[in-house]
Design a protein around this motif. Structure first.
Motif, PDB file in Angstrom:
ATOM      1  N   THR A 128       0.829  -1.207   0.000  1.00 37.79           N
ATOM      2  CA  THR A 128       0.000   0.000   0.000  1.00 37.79           C
ATOM      3  C   THR A 128       0.866   1.260   0.000  1.00 37.79           C
ATOM      4  O   THR A 128       0.642   2.198  -0.778  1.00 37.79           O
ATOM      5  N   ASP A 131       2.740   1.616  -3.351  1.00 33.11           N
ATOM      6  CA  ASP A 131       1.898   2.161  -4.420  1.00 33.11           C
ATOM      7  C   ASP A 131       1.707   3.667  -4.261  1.00 33.11           C
ATOM      8  O   ASP A 131       1.713   4.410  -5.255  1.00 33.11           O
ATOM      9  N   ASN A 134       4.865   5.350  -5.285  1.00 34.63           N
ATOM     10  CA  ASN A 134       4.997   5.243  -6.738  1.00 34.63           C
ATOM     11  C   ASN A 134       4.141   6.295  -7.446  1.00 34.63           C
ATOM     12  O   ASN A 134       4.558   6.889  -8.452  1.00 34.63           O
ATOM     13  N   GLN A 135       2.957   6.562  -6.905  1.00 36.96           N
ATOM     14  CA  GLN A 135       2.086   7.578  -7.488  1.00 36.96           C
ATOM     15  C   GLN A 135       2.679   8.980  -7.346  1.00 36.96           C
ATOM     16  O   GLN A 135       2.345   9.878  -8.133  1.00 36.96           O
TER      17      GLN A 135
END
Length: 227
Positions: A128, A131, A134-135
């Motif tokens: 989580t 991610d 990464n965004q």
């Protein structure tokens, strides 16, 4: 009249008209040859050959299936929709006690390579957080679990000397994280998420940070990721 066959005709009239006889000698026919040279292949040999063919076909089918699975997995790894969990690395040299002197610049997140590890009992937390980072443009590499056990720890950020600025940049996105230096030689950064973590700082707030110092533990230096 005599009932004896004429001279030179010991077989009589019927023998002279028998196509299998020629001047008293029997002619070998195809049927005779077939009886002598009958096929020697036994039913057991046929069954063995069939079993070998079935085994060969099964092995070929298994290898083809294995290649298809391997190809699909490789394509998934390349495309990014398959991500293998990784164990947190251990550093043989251990952490360095002193906190690096700053200030360090805030970097473009695209220049920061991050490995994310979960030290809590909450499954999937590393994925989580990975991610979310990464965004925000971070280059997330490894995602896995860590054996670090530190009560109420928010997060540990680890790097070597080449990653000081990258670690500072990451800390701006993880409030209350504590930096620990190790002896890795590349510029990558590890973050170990603890039970005290709640959420990332607002992206705009983190990106507005100017040069600054790393936030290091004030108490005993904790063990590095994976130890």
């Amino acid at each position: 009249m005599t009932n004896q066959p004429p001279d030179g005709d010991p077989g009589g009239y019927s023998a002279r008209n028998d196509p299998r006889e020629w001047h008293g000698h029997r002619i070998v026919t195809g049927g005779d040859l077939g009886a002598v040279f009958a096929p020697t292949e036994e039913p057991e040999l046929v069954r063995r050959a069939k079993r070998r063919r079935r085994l060969h076909n099964s092995v070929v089918a298994f290898l083809v299936l294995l290649l298809l699975v391997a190809g699909t997995l490789a394509q998934g790894l390349i495309s990014g929709w398959v991500r293998l969990p990784a164990a947190a690395p251990s550093t043989s040299a251990g952490p360095v006690d002193e906190c690096p002197a700053g200030p360090f610049p805030y970097l473009d997140t695209a220049a920061v390579e991050v490995n994310v590890y979960n030290a809590t009992a909450n499954p999937g937390l590393a994925g989580t957080v990975g991610d979310a980072l990464n965004q925000r443009g971070f280059r997330v590499d490894r995602v896995g679990n860590s054996s670090v056990n530190r009560s109420e720890m928010t997060a540990l950020v680890l790097s070597g000397p080449s990653g000081f600025a990258a670690a500072y940049t990451l800390q701006q996105h993880i409030p209350d994280s504590q930096y620990v230096r190790d002896e890795r030689t590349d510029g990558s950064v590890d973050v170990v998420i603890g039970s005290g973590f709640s959420e990332l700082a607002p992206a705009e707030q983190a990106a507005a940070a100017g040069p600054g110092a790393l936030s290091c533990p004030q108490s005993e230096t904790p063990a590095p990721a994976g130890q």
